[in-house]
Design a protein around this motif. Structure first.
Motif, PDB file in Angstrom:
ATOM      1  N   ASN A  36       0.814  -1.224   0.000  1.00  0.00           N
ATOM      2  CA  ASN A  36       0.000   0.000   0.000  1.00  0.00           C
ATOM      3  C   ASN A  36       0.846   1.273   0.000  1.00  0.00           C
ATOM      4  OD1 ASN A  36       0.980  -0.327   2.598  1.00  0.00           O
ATOM      5  ND2 ASN A  36      -0.901   0.332   3.603  1.00  0.00           N
ATOM      6  N   PHE A  37       2.002   1.221  -0.664  1.00  0.00           N
ATOM      7  CA  PHE A  37       2.856   2.403  -0.740  1.00  0.00           C
ATOM      8  C   PHE A  37       2.425   3.284  -1.912  1.00  0.00           C
ATOM      9  CE2 PHE A  37       6.933   1.383   1.821  1.00  0.00           C
ATOM     10  CZ  PHE A  37       6.149   1.044   2.913  1.00  0.00           C
ATOM     11  N   ILE A  38       2.854   4.530  -1.879  1.00  0.00           N
ATOM     12  CA  ILE A  38       2.302   5.554  -2.772  1.00  0.00           C
ATOM     13  C   ILE A  38       2.597   5.310  -4.258  1.00  0.00           C
ATOM     14  CG2 ILE A  38       4.284   7.134  -2.711  1.00  0.00           C
ATOM     15  CD1 ILE A  38       2.094   9.404  -2.273  1.00  0.00           C
ATOM     16  N   PHE A  39       3.582   4.504  -4.563  1.00  0.00           N
ATOM     17  CA  PHE A  39       3.950   4.231  -5.953  1.00  0.00           C
ATOM     18  C   PHE A  39       3.428   2.876  -6.433  1.00  0.00           C
ATOM     19  CE2 PHE A  39       7.348   3.800  -2.850  1.00  0.00           C
ATOM     20  CZ  PHE A  39       7.449   2.411  -2.791  1.00  0.00           C
ATOM     21  N   HIS A  40       2.589   2.227  -5.626  1.00  0.00           N
ATOM     22  CA  HIS A  40       1.976   0.954  -6.012  1.00  0.00           C
ATOM     23  C   HIS A  40       0.517   1.178  -6.426  1.00  0.00           C
ATOM     24  CE1 HIS A  40       5.056  -1.779  -3.762  1.00  0.00           C
ATOM     25  NE2 HIS A  40       5.381  -1.614  -5.022  1.00  0.00           N
ATOM     26  N   PRO A  41      -0.052   0.273  -7.216  1.00  0.00           N
ATOM     27  CA  PRO A  41      -1.405   0.477  -7.750  1.00  0.00           C
ATOM     28  C   PRO A  41      -2.493   0.626  -6.694  1.00  0.00           C
ATOM     29  CG  PRO A  41      -0.278  -1.245  -8.986  1.00  0.00           C
ATOM     30  CD  PRO A  41       0.605  -0.916  -7.822  1.00  0.00           C
ATOM     31  N   PHE A  42      -2.333   0.011  -5.528  1.00  0.00           N
ATOM     32  CA  PHE A  42      -3.412  -0.048  -4.538  1.00  0.00           C
ATOM     33  C   PHE A  42      -3.969   1.314  -4.161  1.00  0.00           C
ATOM     34  CE2 PHE A  42      -4.783   0.072  -0.078  1.00  0.00           C
ATOM     35  CZ  PHE A  42      -5.823  -0.840  -0.107  1.00  0.00           C
ATOM     36  N   LEU A  43      -3.112   2.321  -4.023  1.00  0.00           N
ATOM     37  CA  LEU A  43      -3.567   3.627  -3.532  1.00  0.00           C
ATOM     38  C   LEU A  43      -4.173   4.516  -4.617  1.00  0.00           C
ATOM     39  CD1 LEU A  43      -0.903   4.788  -0.911  1.00  0.00           C
ATOM     40  CD2 LEU A  43      -3.160   3.824  -0.525  1.00  0.00           C
ATOM     41  N   TRP A  44      -4.182   4.065  -5.856  1.00  0.00           N
ATOM     42  CA  TRP A  44      -4.675   4.888  -6.954  1.00  0.00           C
ATOM     43  C   TRP A  44      -5.730   4.113  -7.747  1.00  0.00           C
ATOM     44  CZ3 TRP A  44      -2.801   9.738  -6.657  1.00  0.00           C
ATOM     45  CH2 TRP A  44      -1.592   9.928  -5.984  1.00  0.00           C
ATOM     46  N   ARG A  45      -6.890   4.720  -7.948  1.00  0.00           N
ATOM     47  CA  ARG A  45      -7.981   4.019  -8.620  1.00  0.00           C
ATOM     48  C   ARG A  45      -8.505   4.796  -9.823  1.00  0.00           C
ATOM     49  NH1 ARG A  45      -9.557  -0.136  -4.940  1.00  0.00           N
ATOM     50  NH2 ARG A  45      -7.669  -0.369  -3.653  1.00  0.00           N
ATOM     51  N   LYS A  46      -9.093   4.035 -10.730  1.00  0.00           N
ATOM     52  CA  LYS A  46      -9.825   4.643 -11.836  1.00  0.00           C
ATOM     53  C   LYS A  46     -11.211   5.048 -11.344  1.00  0.00           C
ATOM     54  CE  LYS A  46      -7.620   1.447 -15.091  1.00  0.00           C
ATOM     55  NZ  LYS A  46      -7.867   0.359 -16.070  1.00  0.00           N
ATOM     56  N   ARG A  47     -11.948   5.715 -12.207  1.00  0.00           N
ATOM     57  CA  ARG A  47     -13.300   6.125 -11.831  1.00  0.00           C
ATOM     58  C   ARG A  47     -14.162   4.941 -11.412  1.00  0.00           C
ATOM     59  NH1 ARG A  47     -14.548  10.213 -16.918  1.00  0.00           N
ATOM     60  NH2 ARG A  47     -13.183  11.931 -16.247  1.00  0.00           N
ATOM     61  N   ASN A  48     -13.957   3.803 -12.070  1.00  0.00           N
ATOM     62  CA  ASN A  48     -14.783   2.626 -11.774  1.00  0.00           C
ATOM     63  C   ASN A  48     -14.295   1.835 -10.561  1.00  0.00           C
ATOM     64  OD1 ASN A  48     -12.493   1.343 -12.678  1.00  0.00           O
ATOM     65  ND2 ASN A  48     -13.449   0.384 -14.465  1.00  0.00           N
TER      66      ASN A  48
END
Length: 300
Positions: free
Chosen positions: A101-113
Motif C-alpha cells: 500500500n505504498f504511494i507508488f503501487h497500484p493499490f492507492l490509486w484508482r480509476k473512476r470505476n
C-alpha cells in the motif's frame, strides 16, 4: 583462482531462484582462503555501493520488474568483488523495501470505476482534478504530488508491486549473495545492509534520501554516507541505471559538491547497471553529472 570463483558463483544461476551452491561450503572455502592467502584488512581502500541488486529486478522468469541486462551486470559485479577482494574495504548493499500500500503501487490509486491503476502510469495533479485518477488517501497523496511539483521533481510513476519486504523478490540475487558471504568470511568484514523506501507516502530512488522529506522520512539514516569520504575510491553499481543508481550518484554529488576530493573518488560502473527504460537516455544523464561534478564513468 578461476576454479575457486566457480565454486562460489555459478553464473548459469544468476537471476534464478535456485542456488546449487551450499552456504556451508562457501564459509569453508572462505575460511581456507583467508588462511592460505592471508587477506590484508585494508581500512581505506575501495568502498563498493551495490544498489538494489534484488531478485525482482534480476530474475527474468519470476521477478516482477526484471531489467534487461541485469544478469550480465551481476556477473560483472561478482567477478569485480572476487578480483578486488584484497582492496575492497567496505561493501554497502541497498534493499528497496516496500509494502503493497505504498504511494507508488497500484493499490492507492484508482480509476473512476474503482479498479486499480495499471503499472507504469504517470500520476499528475491534472489527472486527479479531472477525476481520471482517484487517490484513496486524498490529503497525503495530493500533498505529496504538490511537493514533488514544487521541488521540480518527476511525477509519481506507478510501479508493479515489487520488493515487498521479506518476499523472495526482496532478496539479493543468490549468486551475488554467495560472493558477499565469501567476502564477509574471508575478510572478516560485515556487509553494510541499507534499507531504503520504507515510508508509505514517499518514493526513494536514491540510497541517500527520499524524494520528499515528510514526517515519516525526516529521520532517514544518512550516517553511512558521511563515512564514504574516508575511502580511497568509491565504486557504484546495481539497478537500475535510470533510477536507483542514477539518483544515488546524483545525491552523493550534491552532498559532496563542495568536497572535490571526495567527488573525484566516485566511479560509476556503467557496464554493471542497466536501465528500466532507455539505456542511451540514462547514459546521457550520467554524462551530464560527470561534466558538472567530475565523477568518473568507467567500464570494468
Amino acid at each position: 583462482m578461476e576454479d575457486l570463483y566457480k565454486k562460489i558463483v555459478n553464473e548459469k544461476y544468476i537471476g534464478d531462484e535456485r542456488n546449487p551452491i551450499n552456504q556451508k561450503e562457501i564459509f569453508e572455502l572462505a575460511s581456507n582462503y583467508s588462511k592460505e592467502i592471508k587477506v590484508k584488512h585494508t581500512n581505506n581502500g575501495i568502498a563498493l555501493i551495490i544498489v538494489d541488486a534484488q531478485r525482482d529486478f534480476i530474475d527474468t522468469k519470476k521477478g516482477v520488474l526484471p531489467i534487461k541486462g541485469a544478469v550480465k551486470d551481476i556477473e560483472r559485479i561478482t567477478r569485480f568483488i572476487f578480483e578486488k577482494l584484497e582492496y575492497i574495504s567496505a561493501i554497502y548493499t541497498t534493499f528497496d523495501t516496500h509494502e503493497y500500500n505504498f504511494i507508488f503501487h497500484p493499490f492507492l490509486w484508482r480509476k473512476r470505476n474503482g479498479d486499480e491503476i495499471e503499472p507504469f502510469t504517470e500520476i499528475t495533479l491534472d489527472k486527479i482534478i479531472k477525476n481520471e485518477i482517484v487517490p484513496l488517501n486524498k490529503k497525503e497523496q495530493i500533498e505529496y504530488l504538490e511537493k514533488l511539483d514544487s521541488l521540480g521533481k518527476q511525477n509519481i510513476i506507478i510501479w508493479p508491486y515489487h520488493c515487498i519486504y521479506a518476499t523472495d523478490g526482496w532478496l539479493l540475487d543468490k549468486q551475488l549473495n554467495n560472493m558477499l558471504l565469501f567476502y564477509e568470511r574471508a575478510k572478516e568484514n560485515r556487509i553494510n545492509k541499507i534499507m531504503k523506501g520504507k515510508e508509505q507516502f514517499s518514493d526513494m530512488y536514491g540510497a541517500v534520501a527520499p524524494e520528499v522529506i515528510t514526517n515519516e522520512t525526516r529521520f532517514c539514516d544518512m550516517a553511512w554516507v558521511y563515512g564514504l569520504k574516508n575511502y580511497n575510491e568509491i565504486y557504484i553499481c546495481g539497478e537500475s541505471k535510470d533510477f536507483g543508481v542514477y539518483e544515488t550518484v546524483r545525491q552523493l554529488c550534491e552532498m559532496y559538491s563542495n568536497d572535490k576530493n571526495t567527488i573525484k573518488k566516485i566511479n560509476v560502473m556503467m557496464n554493471c547497471c542497466s536501465a528500466i527504460f532507455d539505456n542511451d537516455e540514462a547514459n546521457k544523464k550520467f554524462e551530464k553529472l560527470s561534466s558538472k561534478y567530475g565523477i568518473k564513468l568507467i567500464e570494468i
